[in-house]
Scaffold this motif. Structure first.
Motif, PDB file in Angstrom:
ATOM      1  N   GLY A  59       0.817  -1.217   0.000  1.00  0.00           N
ATOM      2  CA  GLY A  59       0.000   0.000   0.000  1.00  0.00           C
ATOM      3  C   GLY A  59       0.845   1.259   0.000  1.00  0.00           C
ATOM      4  N   SER A  60       1.901   1.263   0.784  1.00  0.00           N
ATOM      5  CA  SER A  60       2.756   2.454   0.815  1.00  0.00           C
ATOM      6  C   SER A  60       3.524   2.613  -0.487  1.00  0.00           C
ATOM      7  CB  SER A  60       3.713   2.402   2.004  1.00  0.00           C
ATOM      8  OG  SER A  60       4.565   1.291   1.907  1.00  0.00           O
ATOM      9  N   LYS A 114       2.043   6.615  -6.863  1.00  0.00           N
ATOM     10  CA  LYS A 114       0.922   7.268  -7.559  1.00  0.00           C
ATOM     11  C   LYS A 114       0.712   8.718  -7.122  1.00  0.00           C
ATOM     12  CE  LYS A 114      -0.756   3.826  -9.990  1.00  0.00           C
ATOM     13  NZ  LYS A 114      -0.806   3.850 -11.414  1.00  0.00           N
ATOM     14  N   ILE A 115       0.729   8.973  -5.823  1.00  0.00           N
ATOM     15  CA  ILE A 115       0.374  10.297  -5.334  1.00  0.00           C
ATOM     16  C   ILE A 115       1.585  11.231  -5.279  1.00  0.00           C
ATOM     17  CG2 ILE A 115      -0.506  11.585  -3.342  1.00  0.00           C
ATOM     18  CD1 ILE A 115      -2.389   9.246  -2.842  1.00  0.00           C
ATOM     19  N   CYS A 136       2.431   1.775  -3.477  1.00  0.00           N
ATOM     20  CA  CYS A 136       1.449   2.338  -4.425  1.00  0.00           C
ATOM     21  C   CYS A 136       1.176   3.806  -4.117  1.00  0.00           C
ATOM     22  CB  CYS A 136       0.144   1.543  -4.360  1.00  0.00           C
ATOM     23  SG  CYS A 136       0.284  -0.118  -5.009  1.00  0.00           S
ATOM     24  N   LEU A 137       1.013   4.137  -2.853  1.00  0.00           N
ATOM     25  CA  LEU A 137       0.732   5.509  -2.442  1.00  0.00           C
ATOM     26  C   LEU A 137       1.876   6.447  -2.822  1.00  0.00           C
ATOM     27  CD1 LEU A 137      -1.199   7.359  -0.619  1.00  0.00           C
ATOM     28  CD2 LEU A 137       0.514   6.925   1.142  1.00  0.00           C
ATOM     29  N   PHE A 138       3.091   6.057  -2.507  1.00  0.00           N
ATOM     30  CA  PHE A 138       4.233   6.916  -2.805  1.00  0.00           C
ATOM     31  C   PHE A 138       4.460   7.052  -4.305  1.00  0.00           C
ATOM     32  CE2 PHE A 138       5.817   5.813   1.588  1.00  0.00           C
ATOM     33  CZ  PHE A 138       5.560   7.066   2.099  1.00  0.00           C
TER      34      PHE A 138
END
Length: 165
Positions: free
Chosen positions: A15-16, A22-23, A18-20
């Motif tokens: 999750g981290s 994409k965002i 993907c978060l780092f």
């Protein structure tokens, strides 16, 4: 115990990532994240080739499916590396000093709490937990230090290239 379980650590890591990506558009930080995690498991395997104390032979106070069957120290290794690198990556995103202090406090409580729970429930010896903390803490600090130096050189090189006519 849940915060140090393999499924939670794997989900948190994915999750981290993907978060780092994409965002925040972190790319080199993702390589750092994956490098530190894979390097920690390699270092842990090398470390276990030279010495291994096993698990306490005492009656375990808790039996959680899949959790207590993991090799000794694996959860300590994964939690200090994953939570440590997340602390490093989130540090720059939090502008206020009190927010950073809170982040450090929460991360410290999680890391110490899981290590203490492993000792309390007689799943590991205290020496195994302390050794894992020390080894993986040194690995994490060294990897972040070399990453930081590499990043500074990149910035200096961009400035030098910009100044050239």
């Amino acid at each position: 115990m849940f915060l140090g379980s393999t499924p939670f650590i794997a989900t948190l890591s994915f999750g981290s990532l993907c978060l780092f990506y994409k965002i925040f558009k972190y790319r080199t930080e993702l390589i750092l994240f994956l490098g530190i995690i894979s390097g920690s498991f390699i270092l842990n395997k090398i470390q276990k080739m030279f010495y291994s104390f096993g698990r306490p032979d005492l009656h375990h106070l808790i039996k959680v499916s899949g959790y207590s069957l993991q090799p000794e120290g694996e959860h300590t290794v994964s939690l200090i590396v994953v939570y440590g690198i997340l602390l490093f990556q989130l540090w720059g995103l939090i502008p206020r000093l009190w927010g950073r202090f809170l982040l450090v406090c929460i991360t410290s409580v999680i890391i110490l709490g899981i290590g203490i729970s492993r000792i309390y429930f007689r799943l590991n010896y205290p020496s195994n937990i302390i050794g894992s903390y020390f080894t993986m803490g040194c690995w994490l600090v060294a990897a972040i230090y070399f990453y930081w130096r590499w990043k500074e050189r990149q910035v200096k090189q961009k400035v030098i290239n910009k100044c050239k006519p």
